[in-house]
Scaffold this active site. Structure first.
Site, PDB file in Angstrom:
ATOM      1  N   ASP A 182       2.390  -4.581   7.937  1.00 47.10           N
ATOM      2  CA  ASP A 182       1.209  -3.918   7.813  1.00 47.10           C
ATOM      3  C   ASP A 182       0.069  -4.879   7.831  1.00 47.10           C
ATOM      4  O   ASP A 182      -0.100  -5.722   6.948  1.00 47.10           O
ATOM      5  CB  ASP A 182       1.212  -3.186   6.291  1.00 47.10           C
ATOM      6  CG  ASP A 182      -0.106  -2.676   5.846  1.00 47.10           C
ATOM      7  OD1 ASP A 182      -1.299  -2.793   6.734  1.00 47.10           O
ATOM      8  OD2 ASP A 182      -0.022  -2.000   4.818  1.00 47.10           O
TER       9      ASP A 182
ATOM     10  N   CYS B  41      -4.732   2.304  -3.792  1.00 51.11           N
ATOM     11  CA  CYS B  41      -3.661   2.808  -3.334  1.00 51.11           C
ATOM     12  C   CYS B  41      -2.201   1.882  -3.407  1.00 51.11           C
ATOM     13  O   CYS B  41      -1.522   1.553  -2.511  1.00 51.11           O
ATOM     14  CB  CYS B  41      -3.669   3.039  -1.740  1.00 51.11           C
ATOM     15  SG  CYS B  41      -4.687   4.236  -1.142  1.00 51.11           S
TER      16      CYS B  41
ATOM     17  N   GLN C 142      -5.119  -5.656   6.563  1.00 50.84           N
ATOM     18  CA  GLN C 142      -6.071  -6.595   5.856  1.00 50.84           C
ATOM     19  C   GLN C 142      -6.156  -8.121   6.539  1.00 50.84           C
ATOM     20  O   GLN C 142      -6.873  -8.810   6.068  1.00 50.84           O
ATOM     21  CB  GLN C 142      -5.648  -6.643   4.591  1.00 50.84           C
ATOM     22  CG  GLN C 142      -5.816  -5.431   3.673  1.00 50.84           C
ATOM     23  CD  GLN C 142      -7.067  -4.875   3.607  1.00 50.84           C
ATOM     24  OE1 GLN C 142      -8.060  -5.637   3.812  1.00 50.84           O
ATOM     25  NE2 GLN C 142      -7.303  -3.460   3.280  1.00 50.84           N
TER      26      GLN C 142
ATOM     27  N   HIS D  27       1.035  -1.199   0.235  1.00 58.11           N
ATOM     28  CA  HIS D  27       0.045   0.134  -0.057  1.00 58.11           C
ATOM     29  C   HIS D  27       1.011   1.207  -0.168  1.00 58.11           C
ATOM     30  O   HIS D  27       2.028   1.207   0.484  1.00 58.11           O
ATOM     31  CB  HIS D  27      -0.941   0.135   1.516  1.00 58.11           C
ATOM     32  CG  HIS D  27      -1.987   1.063   1.362  1.00 58.11           C
ATOM     33  ND1 HIS D  27      -1.646   2.245   1.546  1.00 58.11           N
ATOM     34  CD2 HIS D  27      -3.223   1.006   1.034  1.00 58.11           C
ATOM     35  CE1 HIS D  27      -2.857   3.135   1.798  1.00 58.11           C
ATOM     36  NE2 HIS D  27      -3.948   2.222   1.477  1.00 58.11           N
TER      37      HIS D  27
ATOM     38  N   LYS E 170     -11.215  -0.684   9.672  1.00 52.89           N
ATOM     39  CA  LYS E 170     -11.315  -1.846   9.105  1.00 52.89           C
ATOM     40  C   LYS E 170     -11.782  -3.180   9.790  1.00 52.89           C
ATOM     41  O   LYS E 170     -11.743  -4.269   9.413  1.00 52.89           O
ATOM     42  CB  LYS E 170      -9.925  -2.255   8.123  1.00 52.89           C
ATOM     43  CG  LYS E 170      -9.450  -1.198   6.991  1.00 52.89           C
ATOM     44  CD  LYS E 170      -8.257  -1.647   6.520  1.00 52.89           C
ATOM     45  CE  LYS E 170      -7.670  -0.385   5.457  1.00 52.89           C
ATOM     46  NZ  LYS E 170      -8.533  -0.099   4.449  1.00 52.89           N
TER      47      LYS E 170
END
Length: 420
Positions: free
Chosen positions: A205, A374, A208, A128, A231
């Site tokens: 990261d 992104c 997700q 991202h 999220k």
């Protein structure tokens, strides 16, 4: 988990999300954009409202009842997040506005003060923008060198190339756990182990992955991990940074101001203990409390149950998409059981712009994403300017997938008839 159990899980949770009862263009809303932001259950909405209606006061600054209650709720949320990802200490959890701020905190506090000319930072081409741009800035300021892990033939993280890139010069590895475009699940535990053999630090990261699967930062052995609350059923404007305690102790403050100080004199200041050293100014109190409520909600369902349910939805989604003509799907294919990738599908239809596809789907009440998500460098590698993306969460159903696929086919047929 059986198909009947799938329906039961969806039926149990859907009533918790008021927005899922909405209509769009006079059609029932089918929300397939949870990779961008999740919807919020009543437990989270009520927690946010309750704070502003009953406990609204600043934290850590007052002895009156409202401030005490607000502080207790705010710090309780930190305990909940720490337990949620199995951090060794509550002091390893820093509240931020979002994952982007968390990455920038590490970049400016650790990176700017640690990296030297010639040091190397390894990222991947699927990152991202939030895990690329800060490191580009830091590399320009420090003279560090950026290197990128490319994709395998199945559009996954190339672990063998990573092994060839890493060296004693590598100081940081920054990798997404689950790609928001490809849906691939990266081998983060193995990446951490390899990086640590060379003395490199690892930032994960997890935007997700944290909402969808159990996360154990101690088992993963990452040095930092970032996630965004919005999220994972929490409000916008709240995220968190996990960092190993010894690292956070060594890192200087990211921002100066109230809350992050011990004492202030005219010519110098001393700083607060962890984690407050990194939380300058009045925080997003209500949002943090609501994040704690989101953690309670997710843990009440069970992250193992959510993960298993989404695997079966993934298998069903990709099974149905096989019948859609002129479709290019990105990322690895799931197994027959839906394992091996996240519950999202990024795709393009031959001859059609992704924005046109998503616009026509929206008119039928189906909300999907279109654009570069992104991940512009990744899309350039895929040789497309953008893609459409349908992303699922535990409140979605197979019936919604059926409607999505039907409307997608109708959209393709419509454009074909216009172009003939």
């Amino acid at each position: 988990m059986t198909i009947t159990q799938e329906k039961t899980l969806a039926a149990i949770v859907r009533s918790d999300f008021p927005i899922l009862q909405e209509k769009v263009h006079d059609k029932p809303l089918i929300y397939l954009d949870s990779a961008a932001t999740s919807q919020k259950p009543l437990a989270v909405l009520n927690a946010l409202q309750n704070y502003y209606e009953r406990d609204n006061a600043n934290v850590h600054r007052g002895a009156h009842a409202l401030s005490v209650r607000a502080t207790e709720a705010y710090e309780s949320a930190r305990d909940k997040v720490a337990a949620f990802i199995n951090a060794a200490s509550r002091n390893e959890i820093v509240f931020t506005r979002n994952a982007s701020e968390s990455i920038n905190l590490v970049a400016y506090s650790w990176g700017l003060n640690t990296l030297q000319p010639g040091d190397e930072i390894i990222l991947s081409v699927m990152e991202h923008h939030s895990n690329i741009v800060p490191w580009q800035i830091i590399a320009q300021k420090t003279g560090a060198v950026l290197k990128y892990v490319e994709l395998t033939e199945t559009q996954e993280f190339d672990l063998e190339q990573f092994k060839s890139l890493i060296s004693e010069k590598t100081k940081l590895v920054g990798i997404v756990h689950v790609s928001n475009t490809l849906g691939c699940i990266n081998p983060v535990k193995e990446i951490c182990a390899i990086a640590h053999q060379y003395g490199a630090k690892v930032l994960i990261d997890a935007c997700q992955s944290v909402p969808h699967t159990p996360i154990d930062v101690q088992g993963m052995d990452c040095d930092w991990l970032v996630a965004s609350g919005h999220k994972m059923c929490a409000p916008t404007g709240i995220g968190f940074l996990y960092g190993k305690l010894d690292l956070l102790l060594e890192m200087p403050p990211f921002m100066g101001g109230g809350e992050m100080i011990a004492e202030v004199f005219l010519d110098y200041s001393t700083y607060a203990e962890l984690p407050h050293k990194f939380e300058a100014g009045t925080p997003a109190i209500g949002e943090a409390i609501a994040l704690g409520a989101a953690v309670d909600y997710l843990m009440g369902i069970g992250m193992d149950k959510i993960h298993a349910y989404e695997e079966e939805l993934t298998a069903y989604l990709f099974q149905q998409l096989r019948d859609v003509p002129d479709l290019t799907l990105y990322g690895p294919q799931p197994t027959a059981e839906g394992k091996g990738r996240a519950a999202l599908a990024s795709f393009n239809v031959k001859g059609l712009a992704s924005s046109d596809v998503s616009t026509l789907l929206d008119h039928e009440g189906v909300a999907i994403r279109s654009g570069h998500h992104c991940t512009q460098p990744l899309h350039r590698i895929l040789e497309v300017t953008g893609s459409a993306r349908a992303s699922l969460y535990f409140y979605n159903t197979r019936e919604e997938i059926d409607v999505f696929v039907r409307v997608l086919k109708e959209t393709i047929d419509f454009f074909k008839s216009v172009m003939e």
